[in-house]
Motif scaffolding. Sequence first.
Motif, PDB file in Angstrom:
ATOM      1  N   HIS A  80       0.753  -1.347  -0.114  1.00  0.00           N
ATOM      2  CA  HIS A  80       0.123   0.119   0.022  1.00  0.00           C
ATOM      3  C   HIS A  80       0.856   1.192  -0.079  1.00  0.00           C
ATOM      4  O   HIS A  80       2.090   1.177   0.538  1.00  0.00           O
ATOM      5  CB  HIS A  80      -0.828  -0.109   1.273  1.00  0.00           C
ATOM      6  CG  HIS A  80      -0.153   0.028   2.311  1.00  0.00           C
ATOM      7  ND1 HIS A  80       0.224   1.126   3.214  1.00  0.00           N
ATOM      8  CD2 HIS A  80       0.282  -1.060   3.281  1.00  0.00           C
ATOM      9  CE1 HIS A  80       0.783   0.970   4.045  1.00  0.00           C
ATOM     10  NE2 HIS A  80       0.912  -0.208   4.351  1.00  0.00           N
ATOM     11  N   ALA A  81       0.226   2.390  -0.393  1.00  0.00           N
ATOM     12  CA  ALA A  81       1.092   3.556  -0.352  1.00  0.00           C
ATOM     13  C   ALA A  81       0.043   4.822  -0.876  1.00  0.00           C
ATOM     14  O   ALA A  81      -0.929   4.434  -1.547  1.00  0.00           O
ATOM     15  CB  ALA A  81       2.089   3.622  -1.383  1.00  0.00           C
ATOM     16  N   ASP A  82       0.170   6.097  -0.323  1.00  0.00           N
ATOM     17  CA  ASP A  82      -0.587   7.305  -0.528  1.00  0.00           C
ATOM     18  C   ASP A  82       0.175   7.918  -1.600  1.00  0.00           C
ATOM     19  O   ASP A  82       1.018   8.533  -1.586  1.00  0.00           O
ATOM     20  CB  ASP A  82      -0.642   8.013   0.586  1.00  0.00           C
ATOM     21  CG  ASP A  82      -1.764   7.392   1.721  1.00  0.00           C
ATOM     22  OD1 ASP A  82      -2.220   6.433   1.222  1.00  0.00           O
ATOM     23  OD2 ASP A  82      -1.858   8.040   2.643  1.00  0.00           O
ATOM     24  N   VAL A  83      -0.463   7.998  -3.017  1.00  0.00           N
ATOM     25  CA  VAL A  83       0.240   8.666  -4.026  1.00  0.00           C
ATOM     26  C   VAL A  83      -0.910   9.822  -4.606  1.00  0.00           C
ATOM     27  O   VAL A  83      -2.320   9.419  -4.785  1.00  0.00           O
ATOM     28  CB  VAL A  83       0.633   7.624  -5.294  1.00  0.00           C
ATOM     29  CG1 VAL A  83       1.392   8.235  -6.257  1.00  0.00           C
ATOM     30  CG2 VAL A  83       1.313   6.326  -4.645  1.00  0.00           C
ATOM     31  N   ALA A  84      -0.332  11.032  -4.919  1.00  0.00           N
ATOM     32  CA  ALA A  84      -1.169  12.021  -5.328  1.00  0.00           C
ATOM     33  C   ALA A  84      -0.870  12.196  -6.842  1.00  0.00           C
ATOM     34  O   ALA A  84       0.333  12.332  -7.179  1.00  0.00           O
ATOM     35  CB  ALA A  84      -1.211  13.113  -4.762  1.00  0.00           C
ATOM     36  N   PHE A  85      -1.806  12.430  -7.922  1.00  0.00           N
ATOM     37  CA  PHE A  85      -1.767  13.004  -9.306  1.00  0.00           C
ATOM     38  C   PHE A  85      -1.592  14.621  -8.969  1.00  0.00           C
ATOM     39  O   PHE A  85      -2.433  15.325  -8.580  1.00  0.00           O
ATOM     40  CB  PHE A  85      -2.865  12.681 -10.087  1.00  0.00           C
ATOM     41  CG  PHE A  85      -3.094  11.353 -10.591  1.00  0.00           C
ATOM     42  CD1 PHE A  85      -2.343  10.906 -11.578  1.00  0.00           C
ATOM     43  CD2 PHE A  85      -3.949  10.415  -9.649  1.00  0.00           C
ATOM     44  CE1 PHE A  85      -2.276   9.754 -12.125  1.00  0.00           C
ATOM     45  CE2 PHE A  85      -3.982   9.277 -10.516  1.00  0.00           C
ATOM     46  CZ  PHE A  85      -3.288   8.697 -11.402  1.00  0.00           C
ATOM     47  N   VAL A  86      -0.436  15.175  -9.618  1.00  0.00           N
ATOM     48  CA  VAL A  86       0.101  16.470  -9.528  1.00  0.00           C
ATOM     49  C   VAL A  86      -1.071  17.374 -10.242  1.00  0.00           C
ATOM     50  O   VAL A  86      -1.438  18.352 -10.045  1.00  0.00           O
ATOM     51  CB  VAL A  86       1.618  16.667  -9.972  1.00  0.00           C
ATOM     52  CG1 VAL A  86       1.663  18.242  -9.699  1.00  0.00           C
ATOM     53  CG2 VAL A  86       2.335  15.972  -8.918  1.00  0.00           C
ATOM     54  N   CYS A  87      -1.344  17.012 -11.497  1.00  0.00           N
ATOM     55  CA  CYS A  87      -2.108  17.625 -12.305  1.00  0.00           C
ATOM     56  C   CYS A  87      -3.688  18.008 -11.748  1.00  0.00           C
ATOM     57  O   CYS A  87      -4.057  19.020 -11.866  1.00  0.00           O
ATOM     58  CB  CYS A  87      -2.471  17.019 -13.444  1.00  0.00           C
ATOM     59  SG  CYS A  87      -3.254  15.452 -13.621  1.00  0.00           S
ATOM     60  N   THR A  88      -4.273  17.314 -10.844  1.00  0.00           N
ATOM     61  CA  THR A  88      -5.473  17.576 -10.143  1.00  0.00           C
ATOM     62  C   THR A  88      -5.358  17.353  -8.574  1.00  0.00           C
ATOM     63  O   THR A  88      -6.365  17.992  -8.193  1.00  0.00           O
ATOM     64  CB  THR A  88      -6.641  16.514 -10.624  1.00  0.00           C
ATOM     65  OG1 THR A  88      -6.153  14.993 -10.224  1.00  0.00           O
ATOM     66  CG2 THR A  88      -6.563  16.171 -12.078  1.00  0.00           C
ATOM     67  N   GLY A  89      -4.393  17.072  -7.871  1.00  0.00           N
ATOM     68  CA  GLY A  89      -4.237  16.938  -6.679  1.00  0.00           C
ATOM     69  C   GLY A  89      -4.971  16.028  -6.120  1.00  0.00           C
ATOM     70  O   GLY A  89      -5.336  15.878  -5.049  1.00  0.00           O
TER      71      GLY A  89
END
Length: 257
Positions: A80-89
């Motif tokens: 598991h991991a928390d990952v964010a898309f930079v383009c939309t947050g």
Amino acid sequence: MNERSSDSMLSFVADTLCCELKEKFIFAMPRVVPDQRATFESDELFRKLSRECEVRYTGFRDRPMDERQLRFQAECREGHADVAFVCTGTTLQLNFSANSWSERPEDRVLTREYVDFDSEPGKVHLKSQFILNGVCVLWRGYIDLVRLDGIACLEFDRERAEVEDSLLREQMEQNSRRVQEFEDRSRQQHQLDHERHDRQERHTSSEAEVVEALLRFSEAPQGGNSSSSSSSISQPQHLQQFNRHHEADYSDTHHLS
């Protein structure tokens, strides 16, 4: 601290949402939308995330970089991991396990297909399955083990979408049957209540007739002996008629009840 996504994201093992309609009538809310592919192709969020864009690991942002690097690798190996898309947050809590939709924990295992540290030195290639906003999707991408950023995108998960569509149809059919059964029971109960009310009204009317007859009998003028004798014979017969009617109606009421 870790950010949470405002979008609706479900793993395949998430608890099903439920709603309650009028007491004791519960039905399950659908996990997916009716036309997943059309939603994936037309929704603005999916259109943005379906193109390769920058992603970043968002866990433990208050810790030093070297500690975050170690924690990220440990989380990936845990699945598991928390990952964010930079383009939309958009921040997603990803699970990297095969058969993530299975309800059996022993089926949800880590494989190289989902967490791959060996294909490219200094990077980890990741894959995750989940339901986002009612659509089955795949997250594919890689993250640099030093910078903790990388490139990823969302893909439409056709195989899982077909399974969820089948489950959705079965669920909708079951809900329709339950609603029909609920309406049938309500209609039958309403009919029984109406019949009970009619019986009570007939019983009350019969009692009123008997009371009225008794009042007339008590208020009747008393004549001579012969008249009195005649009255003493005929009047009880009149009352007997009303009593028989009353008893029959009372017996019918209790029998129906």
